[in-house]
Design a protein around this motif. Structure first.
Motif, PDB file in Angstrom:
ATOM      1  N   GLN A   1       7.017  -4.027  15.292  1.00  0.00           N
ATOM      2  CA  GLN A   1       8.076  -3.943  14.282  1.00  0.00           C
ATOM      3  C   GLN A   1       7.663  -4.658  12.999  1.00  0.00           C
ATOM      4  N   LEU A   2       7.027  -5.817  13.144  1.00  0.00           N
ATOM      5  CA  LEU A   2       6.581  -6.562  11.969  1.00  0.00           C
ATOM      6  C   LEU A   2       5.485  -5.807  11.223  1.00  0.00           C
ATOM      7  N   LEU A   3       4.562  -5.208  11.978  1.00  0.00           N
ATOM      8  CA  LEU A   3       3.489  -4.452  11.347  1.00  0.00           C
ATOM      9  C   LEU A   3       4.033  -3.217  10.635  1.00  0.00           C
ATOM     10  N   GLU A   4       5.059  -2.609  11.212  1.00  0.00           N
ATOM     11  CA  GLU A   4       5.685  -1.457  10.569  1.00  0.00           C
ATOM     12  C   GLU A   4       6.301  -1.868   9.234  1.00  0.00           C
ATOM     13  N   ALA A   5       6.975  -3.020   9.225  1.00  0.00           N
ATOM     14  CA  ALA A   5       7.552  -3.528   7.976  1.00  0.00           C
ATOM     15  C   ALA A   5       6.455  -3.893   6.984  1.00  0.00           C
ATOM     16  N   MET A   6       5.370  -4.480   7.492  1.00  0.00           N
ATOM     17  CA  MET A   6       4.254  -4.850   6.629  1.00  0.00           C
ATOM     18  C   MET A   6       3.613  -3.607   6.005  1.00  0.00           C
ATOM     19  N   GLN A   7       3.411  -2.577   6.821  1.00  0.00           N
ATOM     20  CA  GLN A   7       2.802  -1.352   6.319  1.00  0.00           C
ATOM     21  C   GLN A   7       3.688  -0.685   5.282  1.00  0.00           C
ATOM     22  N   ALA A   8       4.997  -0.677   5.522  1.00  0.00           N
ATOM     23  CA  ALA A   8       5.934  -0.096   4.552  1.00  0.00           C
ATOM     24  C   ALA A   8       5.874  -0.851   3.229  1.00  0.00           C
ATOM     25  N   ALA A   9       5.750  -2.174   3.319  1.00  0.00           N
ATOM     26  CA  ALA A   9       5.653  -2.979   2.102  1.00  0.00           C
ATOM     27  C   ALA A   9       4.363  -2.673   1.357  1.00  0.00           C
ATOM     28  N   PHE A  10       3.265  -2.513   2.083  1.00  0.00           N
ATOM     29  CA  PHE A  10       1.980  -2.245   1.455  1.00  0.00           C
ATOM     30  C   PHE A  10       1.949  -0.876   0.781  1.00  0.00           C
ATOM     31  N   ASP A  11       2.799   0.034   1.236  1.00  0.00           N
ATOM     32  CA  ASP A  11       2.820   1.375   0.668  1.00  0.00           C
ATOM     33  C   ASP A  11       3.662   1.477  -0.599  1.00  0.00           C
ATOM     34  N   VAL A  12       4.354   0.377  -0.978  1.00  0.00           N
ATOM     35  CA  VAL A  12       5.190   0.396  -2.181  1.00  0.00           C
ATOM     36  C   VAL A  12       4.294   0.442  -3.408  1.00  0.00           C
ATOM     37  N   PRO A  13       4.514   1.390  -4.338  1.00  0.00           N
ATOM     38  CA  PRO A  13       3.693   1.452  -5.552  1.00  0.00           C
ATOM     39  C   PRO A  13       3.833   0.175  -6.372  1.00  0.00           C
ATOM     40  N   ALA A  14       2.757  -0.262  -6.962  1.00  0.00           N
ATOM     41  CA  ALA A  14       2.799  -1.472  -7.777  1.00  0.00           C
ATOM     42  C   ALA A  14       3.421  -1.197  -9.128  1.00  0.00           C
ATOM     43  N   ASP A  15       4.145  -2.193  -9.651  1.00  0.00           N
ATOM     44  CA  ASP A  15       4.651  -2.103 -11.019  1.00  0.00           C
ATOM     45  C   ASP A  15       3.487  -2.253 -11.992  1.00  0.00           C
ATOM     46  N   GLY A  16       3.665  -1.758 -13.182  1.00  0.00           N
ATOM     47  CA  GLY A  16       2.664  -1.958 -14.223  1.00  0.00           C
ATOM     48  C   GLY A  16       1.341  -1.292 -13.921  1.00  0.00           C
ATOM     49  N   THR A  17       1.379  -0.007 -13.541  1.00  0.00           N
ATOM     50  CA  THR A  17       0.143   0.679 -13.177  1.00  0.00           C
ATOM     51  C   THR A  17      -0.792   0.864 -14.376  1.00  0.00           C
ATOM     52  N   HIS A  18      -0.284   0.580 -15.592  1.00  0.00           N
ATOM     53  CA  HIS A  18      -1.156   0.657 -16.765  1.00  0.00           C
ATOM     54  C   HIS A  18      -2.073  -0.553 -16.845  1.00  0.00           C
ATOM     55  N   LEU A  19      -1.786  -1.578 -16.059  1.00  0.00           N
ATOM     56  CA  LEU A  19      -2.595  -2.787 -16.068  1.00  0.00           C
ATOM     57  C   LEU A  19      -3.912  -2.544 -15.328  1.00  0.00           C
ATOM     58  N   GLN A  20      -4.870  -3.394 -15.596  1.00  0.00           N
ATOM     59  CA  GLN A  20      -6.153  -3.304 -14.909  1.00  0.00           C
ATOM     60  C   GLN A  20      -6.618  -4.697 -14.518  1.00  0.00           C
ATOM     61  N   GLY A  21      -7.609  -4.749 -13.647  1.00  0.00           N
ATOM     62  CA  GLY A  21      -8.205  -6.020 -13.285  1.00  0.00           C
ATOM     63  C   GLY A  21      -7.246  -6.942 -12.545  1.00  0.00           C
TER      64      GLY A  21
ATOM     65  N   ARG B   1      -3.465  -6.227 -12.741  1.00  0.00           N
ATOM     66  CA  ARG B   1      -2.985  -5.153 -11.870  1.00  0.00           C
ATOM     67  C   ARG B   1      -2.964  -5.619 -10.419  1.00  0.00           C
ATOM     68  N   LEU B   2      -3.979  -6.356 -10.016  1.00  0.00           N
ATOM     69  CA  LEU B   2      -4.012  -6.886  -8.657  1.00  0.00           C
ATOM     70  C   LEU B   2      -2.769  -7.729  -8.387  1.00  0.00           C
ATOM     71  N   ARG B   3      -2.440  -8.612  -9.319  1.00  0.00           N
ATOM     72  CA  ARG B   3      -1.277  -9.475  -9.129  1.00  0.00           C
ATOM     73  C   ARG B   3       0.006  -8.643  -9.022  1.00  0.00           C
ATOM     74  N   ALA B   4       0.126  -7.603  -9.852  1.00  0.00           N
ATOM     75  CA  ALA B   4       1.308  -6.744  -9.808  1.00  0.00           C
ATOM     76  C   ALA B   4       1.421  -6.048  -8.458  1.00  0.00           C
ATOM     77  N   MET B   5       0.304  -5.598  -7.917  1.00  0.00           N
ATOM     78  CA  MET B   5       0.312  -4.938  -6.610  1.00  0.00           C
ATOM     79  C   MET B   5       0.715  -5.918  -5.512  1.00  0.00           C
ATOM     80  N   LEU B   6       0.155  -7.117  -5.571  1.00  0.00           N
ATOM     81  CA  LEU B   6       0.490  -8.134  -4.585  1.00  0.00           C
ATOM     82  C   LEU B   6       1.970  -8.486  -4.631  1.00  0.00           C
ATOM     83  N   LEU B   7       2.491  -8.659  -5.841  1.00  0.00           N
ATOM     84  CA  LEU B   7       3.886  -9.060  -5.985  1.00  0.00           C
ATOM     85  C   LEU B   7       4.829  -7.951  -5.516  1.00  0.00           C
ATOM     86  N   SER B   8       4.492  -6.700  -5.796  1.00  0.00           N
ATOM     87  CA  SER B   8       5.314  -5.587  -5.329  1.00  0.00           C
ATOM     88  C   SER B   8       5.381  -5.567  -3.805  1.00  0.00           C
ATOM     89  N   ALA B   9       4.228  -5.760  -3.155  1.00  0.00           N
ATOM     90  CA  ALA B   9       4.192  -5.769  -1.693  1.00  0.00           C
ATOM     91  C   ALA B   9       4.962  -6.959  -1.127  1.00  0.00           C
TER      92      ALA B   9
END
Length: 214
Positions: free
Chosen positions: A67-87, A90-98
């Motif tokens: 159940q925890l892994l399912e929730a984790m996987q769902a979180a990881f599949d959330v698109p990151a904010d600020g996809t115009h960012l790079q480097g 962008r990494l930080r935005a992806m991490l924060l979204s998850a």
């Protein structure tokens, strides 16, 4: 209630009954008699499916981790904010979204989170003198979560054009350790405002272990 369920379905039914008992009263509330009464079956049915309480707790742990892994996987599949960012940005935005998506799942499953820590403690207490299967629960739990985290972090690095300054496995261990402490502290003080700010900090700490790819 019919006693003719296939073995796999019966085991699932008994594990679900045990988890309901444990979410209310902890692992200590899980006895063969209590599970039988909760599931509406005889003691013999429980003993047929699980040779001991330890075997039942192992099955409970696998279900909780799934159940925890399912929730984790769902979180990881959330698109990151600020996809115009790079480097790194962008990494930080992806991490924060998850992290925010994962936090939403954690916030709605308080009982499950407490049970996760309790099962881990149960496993550690049985590691020295108990059955090998129950003593290995915690190791299996963290190993499976490590695998998911490594896959996610590698994907983040690829998509954002960065590379980790440490082996991804080490970054995953750090990230999961931070999340463990974060969730445990929230379970204690239930301070949602502080929790939101701490997610930003966790994202910063993890992102600091990366550099822009040459």
């Amino acid at each position: 209630m019919s006693n003719r369920l296939p073995a796999d379905e019966r085991r699932t039914q008994l594990v679900d009954a045990a988890l309901e008992l444990a979410e209310d009263g902890g692992v200590g509330a899980v006895t063969v008699r209590a599970v039988a009464e909760k599931a509406g079956v005889s003691l013999g049915v429980v003993h047929y499916c699980f040779e001991s309480k330890e075997a039942l707790v192992v099955a409970m742990a696998h279900t909780v981790v799934d159940q925890l892994l399912e929730a984790m996987q769902a979180a990881f599949d959330v698109p990151a904010d600020g996809t115009h960012l790079q480097g790194i940005e962008r990494l930080r935005a992806m991490l924060l979204s998850a992290l925010r998506a994962m936090w939403s799942a954690v916030d709605s499953t308080r009982g499950l989170q407490i049970l996760t820590y309790e099962i881990t403690t149960y496993s550690l207490r049985h590691r020295a003198g108990g059955p090998a299967t129950s003593g290995d629960i915690a190791a299996q739990q963290y190993r499976r979560m490590d695998e998911q985290a490594v896959a996610f972090l590698d994907a983040c690095a690829e998509r954002s054009g960065v590379c980790w300054t440490l082996p991804t496995e080490a970054v995953a261990r750090l990230a999961l350790a931070l999340l463990d402490g974060f969730v445990l502290r929230w379970l204690v003080d239930r301070n949602a405002d502080a929790g939101e700010a701490e997610l930003d900090t966790i994202a910063d700490v993890i992102a600091s272990r990366a550099v822009t790819r040459p």
